[in-house]
Design a protein around this motif. Structure first.
Motif, PDB file in Angstrom:
ATOM      1  N   TYR A  48      83.121  62.704  22.904  1.00  0.00           N
ATOM      2  CA  TYR A  48      82.993  61.823  21.737  1.00  0.00           C
ATOM      3  C   TYR A  48      81.538  61.439  21.453  1.00  0.00           C
ATOM      4  CZ  TYR A  48      87.864  61.567  23.072  1.00  0.00           C
ATOM      5  OH  TYR A  48      89.147  61.900  23.448  1.00  0.00           O
ATOM      6  N   GLY A  49      80.635  62.390  21.656  1.00  0.00           N
ATOM      7  CA  GLY A  49      79.231  62.162  21.344  1.00  0.00           C
ATOM      8  C   GLY A  49      78.452  61.410  22.399  1.00  0.00           C
ATOM      9  N   LEU A  81      64.913  74.205  24.249  1.00  0.00           N
ATOM     10  CA  LEU A  81      66.219  73.732  23.788  1.00  0.00           C
ATOM     11  C   LEU A  81      66.484  74.165  22.343  1.00  0.00           C
ATOM     12  CD1 LEU A  81      66.458  70.096  25.220  1.00  0.00           C
ATOM     13  CD2 LEU A  81      68.014  71.997  25.712  1.00  0.00           C
ATOM     14  N   PRO A  82      67.752  74.393  21.995  1.00  0.00           N
ATOM     15  CA  PRO A  82      68.070  74.705  20.592  1.00  0.00           C
ATOM     16  C   PRO A  82      67.558  73.609  19.668  1.00  0.00           C
ATOM     17  CG  PRO A  82      69.979  75.088  22.001  1.00  0.00           C
ATOM     18  CD  PRO A  82      68.941  74.406  22.853  1.00  0.00           C
ATOM     19  N   ASP A  83      66.941  74.019  18.556  1.00  0.00           N
ATOM     20  CA  ASP A  83      66.405  73.075  17.575  1.00  0.00           C
ATOM     21  C   ASP A  83      65.419  72.101  18.221  1.00  0.00           C
ATOM     22  OD1 ASP A  83      66.146  72.288  14.976  1.00  0.00           O
ATOM     23  OD2 ASP A  83      67.837  70.882  15.012  1.00  0.00           O
ATOM     24  N   HIS A  84      64.754  72.564  19.284  1.00  0.00           N
ATOM     25  CA  HIS A  84      63.752  71.769  19.996  1.00  0.00           C
ATOM     26  C   HIS A  84      64.300  70.426  20.480  1.00  0.00           C
ATOM     27  CE1 HIS A  84      59.964  74.057  18.390  1.00  0.00           C
ATOM     28  NE2 HIS A  84      60.893  74.854  18.900  1.00  0.00           N
ATOM     29  N   GLY A  85      65.606  70.377  20.777  1.00  0.00           N
ATOM     30  CA  GLY A  85      66.206  69.197  21.396  1.00  0.00           C
ATOM     31  C   GLY A  85      66.560  68.069  20.464  1.00  0.00           C
ATOM     32  N   LYS A  86      66.629  68.336  19.163  1.00  0.00           N
ATOM     33  CA  LYS A  86      66.882  67.242  18.216  1.00  0.00           C
ATOM     34  C   LYS A  86      68.241  66.569  18.433  1.00  0.00           C
ATOM     35  CE  LYS A  86      63.806  68.775  14.499  1.00  0.00           C
ATOM     36  NZ  LYS A  86      63.716  69.274  13.093  1.00  0.00           N
ATOM     37  N   ALA A  87      69.227  67.307  18.933  1.00  0.00           N
ATOM     38  CA  ALA A  87      70.538  66.703  19.202  1.00  0.00           C
ATOM     39  C   ALA A  87      70.426  65.585  20.231  1.00  0.00           C
ATOM     40  CB  ALA A  87      71.523  67.759  19.695  1.00  0.00           C
ATOM     41  N   VAL A  88      69.424  65.702  21.119  1.00  0.00           N
ATOM     42  CA  VAL A  88      69.226  64.690  22.159  1.00  0.00           C
ATOM     43  C   VAL A  88      68.274  63.600  21.686  1.00  0.00           C
ATOM     44  CG1 VAL A  88      68.541  64.278  24.545  1.00  0.00           C
ATOM     45  CG2 VAL A  88      69.616  66.454  23.917  1.00  0.00           C
ATOM     46  N   THR A  89      67.150  63.988  21.112  1.00  0.00           N
ATOM     47  CA  THR A  89      66.134  62.991  20.754  1.00  0.00           C
ATOM     48  C   THR A  89      66.613  62.039  19.665  1.00  0.00           C
ATOM     49  OG1 THR A  89      65.120  64.545  19.180  1.00  0.00           O
ATOM     50  CG2 THR A  89      64.257  64.526  21.430  1.00  0.00           C
ATOM     51  N   ALA A  90      67.618  62.465  18.887  1.00  0.00           N
ATOM     52  CA  ALA A  90      68.158  61.599  17.832  1.00  0.00           C
ATOM     53  C   ALA A  90      69.281  60.688  18.328  1.00  0.00           C
ATOM     54  CB  ALA A  90      68.670  62.446  16.666  1.00  0.00           C
ATOM     55  N   MET A 105      72.494  56.569  29.653  1.00  0.00           N
ATOM     56  CA  MET A 105      73.618  56.949  28.813  1.00  0.00           C
ATOM     57  C   MET A 105      73.201  56.868  27.347  1.00  0.00           C
ATOM     58  SD  MET A 105      76.789  57.817  28.447  1.00  0.00           S
ATOM     59  CE  MET A 105      77.613  57.450  30.003  1.00  0.00           C
ATOM     60  N   VAL A 106      73.640  57.871  26.560  1.00  0.00           N
ATOM     61  CA  VAL A 106      73.372  57.848  25.118  1.00  0.00           C
ATOM     62  C   VAL A 106      74.667  58.144  24.364  1.00  0.00           C
ATOM     63  CG1 VAL A 106      70.951  58.531  25.336  1.00  0.00           C
ATOM     64  CG2 VAL A 106      72.716  60.299  25.072  1.00  0.00           C
ATOM     65  N   GLU A 107      74.678  57.782  23.107  1.00  0.00           N
ATOM     66  CA  GLU A 107      75.784  58.124  22.216  1.00  0.00           C
ATOM     67  C   GLU A 107      75.204  58.671  20.920  1.00  0.00           C
ATOM     68  OE1 GLU A 107      76.427  53.543  20.610  1.00  0.00           O
ATOM     69  OE2 GLU A 107      77.854  54.436  22.023  1.00  0.00           O
ATOM     70  N   GLY A 108      76.080  59.195  20.071  1.00  0.00           N
ATOM     71  CA  GLY A 108      75.615  59.797  18.830  1.00  0.00           C
ATOM     72  C   GLY A 108      75.056  61.197  19.008  1.00  0.00           C
ATOM     73  N   MET A 109      75.439  61.864  20.113  1.00  0.00           N
ATOM     74  CA  MET A 109      74.973  63.240  20.336  1.00  0.00           C
ATOM     75  C   MET A 109      75.991  64.224  19.774  1.00  0.00           C
ATOM     76  SD  MET A 109      72.953  63.727  23.958  1.00  0.00           S
ATOM     77  CE  MET A 109      73.602  65.372  24.125  1.00  0.00           C
TER      78      MET A 109
END
Length: 418
Positions: free
Chosen positions: A224-225, A259-268, A195-199
């Motif tokens: 909620y991210g 992935l869009p933007d090389h997956g930055k929404a996930v890796t961050a 599980m992650v948050e801040g996405m």
């Protein structure tokens, strides 16, 4: 006093396992007037990583059981679209699939935190009259016309002699192994999840999957991210995400060109739960998933590869079917469950076949596998019927056209020339 065995109780039903299958059955049976005891080995429900996606046909089963509100109140989040980003798919070919119209009145699939739903479901069962025993240790089941269930508590051993036992301990198959029910197991790959948050940069109503390099990824937003991330990968990489730095390596695996933007929404994103990895095993019972005085439900009764995502929907179907039999007749002999056994065998055969196709298509790697996915996409674009296996994620197995489960169909899908 703590050394003495408690005087045996004789409830109608003992359910071993307080997860989705067991707790939903407790709700239905207690509401129907039966005396029910639920034994759960955990002291408190916690994040078990898997089991947080429910297909529309599974939501329908939850409604029939009277437990749908537990999912929504426990954080249920409707997912409305499905995107496939993949190294075999050009950017201009990526399309959003609307998942809200497969079953009228039920919308898209649901994502949710598993442990929160289990808590609410167990509370509903207790409110209906069931008794829940958490931290039940060393549970043993002896089948028979009046089965015996023994377990430990902080105050000493306990014994129950119900009319019937429902085994719902999941893939550990604790009850099944004790009563002699064996499984035929096979493994195609490994999986992992966290599980992650801040996405916040990820579209909240979109689930995604795809394959690049040596990982097949899945993203299931929970609102909620927050999102549950899954990776499927070859068995030779089973240690890649273990040990120090495993979480960082897991997140970094989403840095993908497809992935869009090389997956930055996930890796961050920020980890918000444990990372777990597991062998993705398919288990098919070698015979009926029951014996005298004991019936298995949920994953304990057999399951398809987790890549298909239908485990919870199956668990709820099992729960509803078995509860209807128990509440509908005084005959609780093994013969009374023949309709359950027959329907479940048919259902698992179809799901196992569908999961094997998805695994071969999306969880195999290298140039030949990439070309295979391109070839299958071209076939599906020309002939909509070739997409039939994908329906298994949305509608019940019996509602999927029969031709999608033939060896001829699989051969046509995977032949080397389109």
């Amino acid at each position: 006093m703590g050394e003495l065995t408690h005087v045996s109780e004789q409830p109608d039903v003992v359910i071993v396992g307080g997860g989705i299958a067991g707790a939903s059955a407790a709700c239905k049976l207690a509401a129907g007037g039966l005396s029910v005891v639920v034994l759960e080995k955990q002291e408190a429900y916690k994040d078990l990583v898997r089991g947080e996606w429910l297909a529309p046909w599974g939501i329908r089963e939850a409604r029939r059981l009277g437990v749908e509100d537990c999912f929504w109140d426990g954080g249920g989040w409707e997912i409305r679209e499905w995107m496939t980003w993949d190294e075999a798919v050009a950017d201009d070919e990526v399309e959003a699939v609307d998942m809200t119209g497969f079953i009228p009145g039920f919308g898209g699939p649901m994502a949710f935190p598993h442990h929160a739903v289990c808590e609410l479901m167990s509370e509903q069962a207790v409110a209906a009259g069931a008794r829940l025993e958490m931290a039940a240790a060393k549970i043993t089941v002896r089948p028979g016309p009046r089965p015996v269930v023994s377990y430990g508590t902080p105050l000493g051993p306990r014994e129950l002699r119900p009319r019937i036992v429902l085994g719902a301990t999941g893939r550990g198959c604790t009850v099944g192994r004790q009563v002699g029910i064996t499984m035929r197991n096979s493994m195609h790959h490994w999986g992992g999840g966290m599980m992650v948050e801040g996405m916040d940069g990820w579209p909240p109503d979109v689930q995604a999957m795809g394959t690049e390099g040596d990982v097949m990824f899945m993203v299931f937003p929970q609102g909620y991210g927050r999102a549950r991330l899954y990776l499927n990968f070859p068995t030779v990489n089973k240690h890649r995400y273990r040990g120090p730095g495993g979480v960082d390596r897991f997140l970094a695996a989403y840095e993908l060109k497809c992935l869009p933007d090389h997956g930055k929404a996930v890796t961050a994103a920020t980890p918000a739960g444990p990372l777990s990895v597991w062998p993705s095993v398919s288990s098919v019972p070698e015979g009926p998933p029951l014996t005298e005085g004991v019936v298995l439900i949920g994953d304990e009764a057999g399951n398809a590869d987790t890549v298909l995502g239908t485990g919870l929907s199956c668990a709820l179907r099992d729960s509803r079917t078995v509860c209807d039999i128990l509440l509908g007749s005084a005959d609780w002999s093994p013969a009374a469950f023949a309709p359950y056994v027959e329907e479940r065998e048919f259902r698992l055969e179809r799901l196992d076949f569908g999961a094997s196709i998805i695994s071969r298509l999306h969880v195999e790697f290298g140039p030949a596998a990439v070309e295979r996915r391109r070839r299958v996409r071209r076939l599906m674009a020309r002939n909509f019927a070739a997409q039939v296996t994908g329906l298994l994620n949305m509608v019940a197995p019996e509602e999927v056209p029969e031709f999608g489960f033939s060896e001829f169909f699989a051969e046509r899908l995977f032949r080397e020339t389109a």
